[in-house]
Write a protein that holds these residues in place. Structure first.
Motif, PDB file in Angstrom:
ATOM      1  N   ASP A 145     -14.998   4.049  -9.058  1.00 39.29           N
ATOM      2  CA  ASP A 145     -15.559   5.257  -8.450  1.00 39.29           C
ATOM      3  C   ASP A 145     -15.300   5.251  -6.948  1.00 39.29           C
ATOM      4  O   ASP A 145     -15.241   4.191  -6.308  1.00 39.29           O
ATOM      5  N   TYR A 146     -15.173   6.452  -6.365  1.00 35.41           N
ATOM      6  CA  TYR A 146     -14.984   6.600  -4.928  1.00 35.41           C
ATOM      7  C   TYR A 146     -16.235   7.206  -4.318  1.00 35.41           C
ATOM      8  O   TYR A 146     -16.869   8.088  -4.919  1.00 35.41           O
ATOM      9  N   SER A 176     -10.948   2.943   2.498  1.00 35.08           N
ATOM     10  CA  SER A 176      -9.801   3.820   2.634  1.00 35.08           C
ATOM     11  C   SER A 176     -10.172   4.931   3.602  1.00 35.08           C
ATOM     12  O   SER A 176     -11.308   4.995   4.098  1.00 35.08           O
ATOM     13  N   PHE A 203      -5.869   1.725   0.040  1.00 31.03           N
ATOM     14  CA  PHE A 203      -7.100   0.954   0.225  1.00 31.03           C
ATOM     15  C   PHE A 203      -6.753  -0.407   0.811  1.00 31.03           C
ATOM     16  O   PHE A 203      -5.712  -0.985   0.499  1.00 31.03           O
ATOM     17  N   ARG A 255     -14.373   2.144  -2.411  1.00 28.02           N
ATOM     18  CA  ARG A 255     -14.134   2.118  -3.855  1.00 28.02           C
ATOM     19  C   ARG A 255     -15.083   1.105  -4.486  1.00 28.02           C
ATOM     20  O   ARG A 255     -15.114  -0.064  -4.098  1.00 28.02           O
ATOM     21  N   TYR A 288     -17.052   9.108  -0.759  1.00 31.80           N
ATOM     22  CA  TYR A 288     -16.672   9.694   0.530  1.00 31.80           C
ATOM     23  C   TYR A 288     -17.942   9.775   1.376  1.00 31.80           C
ATOM     24  O   TYR A 288     -18.941  10.357   0.950  1.00 31.80           O
ATOM     25  N   ILE A 304     -15.909  10.935  -8.229  1.00 25.22           N
ATOM     26  CA  ILE A 304     -15.847  10.977  -6.775  1.00 25.22           C
ATOM     27  C   ILE A 304     -17.161  11.551  -6.283  1.00 25.22           C
ATOM     28  O   ILE A 304     -17.480  12.726  -6.543  1.00 25.22           O
ATOM     29  N   ILE A 338      -6.659  10.911  -0.490  1.00 20.97           N
ATOM     30  CA  ILE A 338      -7.028   9.499  -0.451  1.00 20.97           C
ATOM     31  C   ILE A 338      -5.817   8.689   0.005  1.00 20.97           C
ATOM     32  O   ILE A 338      -4.689   8.952  -0.424  1.00 20.97           O
ATOM     33  N   VAL A 351     -13.803   6.124   3.094  1.00 20.60           N
ATOM     34  CA  VAL A 351     -14.039   6.120   1.651  1.00 20.60           C
ATOM     35  C   VAL A 351     -14.156   4.674   1.182  1.00 20.60           C
ATOM     36  O   VAL A 351     -13.407   3.805   1.647  1.00 20.60           O
ATOM     37  N   ASP A 380     -11.672  14.026 -10.846  1.00 16.17           N
ATOM     38  CA  ASP A 380     -10.482  13.248 -10.501  1.00 16.17           C
ATOM     39  C   ASP A 380      -9.265  14.132 -10.235  1.00 16.17           C
ATOM     40  O   ASP A 380      -8.324  13.710  -9.546  1.00 16.17           O
ATOM     41  N   TYR A 401     -18.644  -3.090  -3.248  1.00 12.58           N
ATOM     42  CA  TYR A 401     -17.334  -2.595  -2.835  1.00 12.58           C
ATOM     43  C   TYR A 401     -16.635  -3.665  -2.003  1.00 12.58           C
ATOM     44  O   TYR A 401     -17.263  -4.397  -1.253  1.00 12.58           O
TER      45      TYR A 401
END
Length: 203
Positions: A169-170, A81, A117, A60, A172, A3, A114, A58, A32, A77
């Protein structure tokens, strides 16, 4: 998965915390174990006294990437989210005064809310996206991605210089102004363009 988080990506938020407006993205990370999913409640930890909400768009990551050019970043991506970066503000202030890393105040368990999505294509313009956080049915934070200092694609290009992005992977992308403490009993509801994305309580 990892993240990656961006700090101070809205001028008004940097200003409200008396931080300088950055010349390049401010990056930090969470493990995580920080994730809080499925509208599970957020239990206030006992190691600090002042936990702030920071609502954020966010994304992904959906393919492996390194040194991604900005013009190609949109290919990395497909879904977005809404999340919250919970911050132990009093602990963060102590760490910053000592010149120490922020991790204890930012990356603790369940500090990264989170939501579901959705496909990014359901929104006509990701660079003009409204989102907000309501607490107890009162709007506390509202933002628009047009006000980001660094756009989503710019962020992906920048972070991929330092970190190989992997599937799942995220990222933010930063919070607008209006951060404030949460307390036991608060109900937090998050929206993108008036569509509900999360709804949970603080306990």
């Amino acid at each position: 998965m990892k993240i990656l988080c961006i700090g101070r990506n809205y001028v008004d938020h940097a200003t409200e915390l008396n931080n300088p407006v950055p010349a390049e993205p401010v990056i930090f990370s969470k493990p995580d174990t920080a994730l809080l999913r499925n509208n599970d409640p957020f239990f206030l930890p006992d190691f600090a006294n002042d936990f702030h909400h920071e609502v954020e768009i966010v994304v992904r990551i959906n393919k492996l990437g390194k040194n991604i050019e900005e013009r190609f970043a949109h290919r990395y991506y497909e879904e977005i989210s809404l999340g919250i970066d919970f911050t132990a503000r009093d602990l963060q202030d102590q760490l910053k005064k000592k010149g120490l890393p922020w991790e204890k105040s930012k990356a603790f368990d369940h500090s990264a809310v989170i939501s579901k999505f959705v496909n990014k294509d359901q929104f006509p313009d990701l660079n003009n996206l409204n989102f907000r956080l309501d607490i107890n049915h009162e709007t506390r934070q509202k933002g628009n991605t047009a006000d980001m200092i660094f756009s989503i694609d710019q962020l992906i290009a920048h972070v991929s210089k330092y970190f190989t992005l992997k599937i799942g992977d995220y990222l933010y992308t930063g919070t607008p102004a209006g951060v404030s403490p949460v307390k036991i009993g608060d109900r937090l509801q998050g929206f993108i363009e008036n569509e509900a994305f999360f709804d949970f309580e603080v306990k």
